[in-house]
Design a protein around this motif. Structure first.
Motif, PDB file in Angstrom:
ATOM      1  N   VAL A 241      37.154  42.541  50.609  1.00  0.00           N
ATOM      2  CA  VAL A 241      38.589  42.519  50.873  1.00  0.00           C
ATOM      3  C   VAL A 241      39.227  44.087  50.616  1.00  0.00           C
ATOM      4  O   VAL A 241      40.066  44.466  51.253  1.00  0.00           O
ATOM      5  N   ALA A 242      38.520  44.608  49.523  1.00  0.00           N
ATOM      6  CA  ALA A 242      38.733  46.095  49.202  1.00  0.00           C
ATOM      7  C   ALA A 242      38.068  46.991  49.699  1.00  0.00           C
ATOM      8  O   ALA A 242      38.336  48.104  50.083  1.00  0.00           O
ATOM      9  N   ASP A 243      36.936  46.736  49.968  1.00  0.00           N
ATOM     10  CA  ASP A 243      35.688  47.766  50.186  1.00  0.00           C
ATOM     11  C   ASP A 243      35.504  47.598  51.968  1.00  0.00           C
ATOM     12  O   ASP A 243      34.832  48.671  52.318  1.00  0.00           O
TER      13      ASP A 243
ATOM     14  N   LYS B 106      40.209  49.782  51.570  1.00  0.00           N
ATOM     15  CA  LYS B 106      41.562  49.745  50.960  1.00  0.00           C
ATOM     16  C   LYS B 106      41.666  50.752  49.959  1.00  0.00           C
ATOM     17  O   LYS B 106      40.454  50.864  49.210  1.00  0.00           O
ATOM     18  N   ASP B 107      42.821  51.274  49.501  1.00  0.00           N
ATOM     19  CA  ASP B 107      42.776  52.231  48.247  1.00  0.00           C
ATOM     20  C   ASP B 107      42.556  51.405  47.221  1.00  0.00           C
ATOM     21  O   ASP B 107      43.261  50.259  46.754  1.00  0.00           O
TER      22      ASP B 107
ATOM     23  N   LEU C 195      41.492  38.109  57.485  1.00  0.00           N
ATOM     24  CA  LEU C 195      41.304  36.857  56.627  1.00  0.00           C
ATOM     25  C   LEU C 195      41.973  37.596  55.335  1.00  0.00           C
ATOM     26  O   LEU C 195      41.409  38.549  54.786  1.00  0.00           O
ATOM     27  N   THR C 196      42.837  37.154  54.621  1.00  0.00           N
ATOM     28  CA  THR C 196      43.615  37.360  53.701  1.00  0.00           C
ATOM     29  C   THR C 196      43.535  36.441  52.401  1.00  0.00           C
ATOM     30  O   THR C 196      44.143  35.185  52.725  1.00  0.00           O
TER      31      THR C 196
ATOM     32  N   TYR D 213      42.770  47.863  40.735  1.00  0.00           N
ATOM     33  CA  TYR D 213      43.871  47.168  41.587  1.00  0.00           C
ATOM     34  C   TYR D 213      43.676  47.736  43.119  1.00  0.00           C
ATOM     35  O   TYR D 213      43.675  48.907  43.309  1.00  0.00           O
ATOM     36  N   VAL D 214      43.688  46.887  44.099  1.00  0.00           N
ATOM     37  CA  VAL D 214      43.572  47.308  45.323  1.00  0.00           C
ATOM     38  C   VAL D 214      45.067  47.471  46.130  1.00  0.00           C
ATOM     39  O   VAL D 214      45.822  46.299  45.708  1.00  0.00           O
TER      40      VAL D 214
END
Length: 253
Positions: A128-130, A150-151, A98-99, A160-161
């Protein structure tokens, strides 16, 4: 002259193998490359990894491939209005990445532009990031596969991710007009994700309602240059186009 016309949709998708990754244009049911989707269904291709804004509805668009159990994984931003999608995902039969919608659009565009990754604010402070978003469930309802972290970096005063670009083996898109060189013109809302999906596919197959000769399209009106398109199939202006939900008003209101 490079003539990219293919006589039929079946011939255009004939070399798409089992297990292929495919970017598919469309938003809801608008701009769905239905002739190409149905040709893919008819030839029996399976185990597909599809990147598309959504998965159609139960009996139309990508929903016909889903219903036939031909899709292994979906990368999407909207997964509503499809009961079979919900059933397959929650039962562990379908993987879902999922994006966020804008992020998905940029991931496709970046892939087509040769950009490996980009940073965006969208998703910072969320799963989404974690990480931890369910991608596949087990049969008992537990999470079998979750999204990774994600970074995240700080630029200025904001976080920012990092999002990686998307490229796929093939792309299937629908356009209003096209020429034999592959230059495409989209009509109104059907433009949506189609140009972005086309850019991301290593081999792009376009179905067009009307095929014209090179030079017939105004260069300033071309939405997607033929460099991104490898095959063109004319499907006619009378091809069926469905509407998800029709809203009408009584006369005078």
């Amino acid at each position: 002259m490079i003539d990219k016309q293919i006589p039929t949709a079946a011939e255009a998708v004939a070399d798409i193998p089992d297990g292929a990754s495919i970017a598919v244009g469309g938003f809801g049911l608008s701009g769905n490359p239905i002739a190409l989707i149905e040709a893919l269904l008819a030839q029996g291709t399976t185990d597909l990894s599809i990147v598309s804004n959504n998965c159609g509805v139960d009996d139309w668009g990508l929903g016909v491939l889903l219903g036939a159990r031909r899709i292994r994984k979906m990368t999407s931003s909207y997964v509503g209005e499809n009961r079979e999608f919900e059933r397959q995902f929650l039962s562990g039969e379908l993987e879902l990445e999922l994006t966020p919608q804008g992020t998905l659009a940029e991931k496709l565009r970046a892939g087509g532009a040769g950009i490996a990754a980009f940073y965006t604010q969208t998703g910072v402070g969320t799963q989404v990031a974690d990480g931890g978003l369910p991608r596949r469930y087990a049969a008992d309802g537990s999470v079998a596969v979750a999204s990774p972290a994600k970074d995240v970096r700080t630029f200025g005063e904001r976080e920012y991710v990092l999002e990686e670009a998307i490229t796929t083996d093939f792309a299937l898109v629908h356009a209003w007009k096209g020429d034999r060189h592959g230059n495409l013109v989209f009509r109104k809302a059907a433009r949506n994700f189609n140009p972005l999906a086309a850019m991301a596919g290593r081999v792009c197959i376009a179905q067009v309602e009307e095929l014209v000769e090179p030079g017939a399209l105004d260069p300033d009106a071309v939405h997607l240059p033929g460099v991104f398109v490898h095959r063109v199939v004319e499907v006619g202006t009378d091809i069926e186009k469905r509407i998800e939900k029709r809203t009408v008003a009584t006369e005078g209101n």
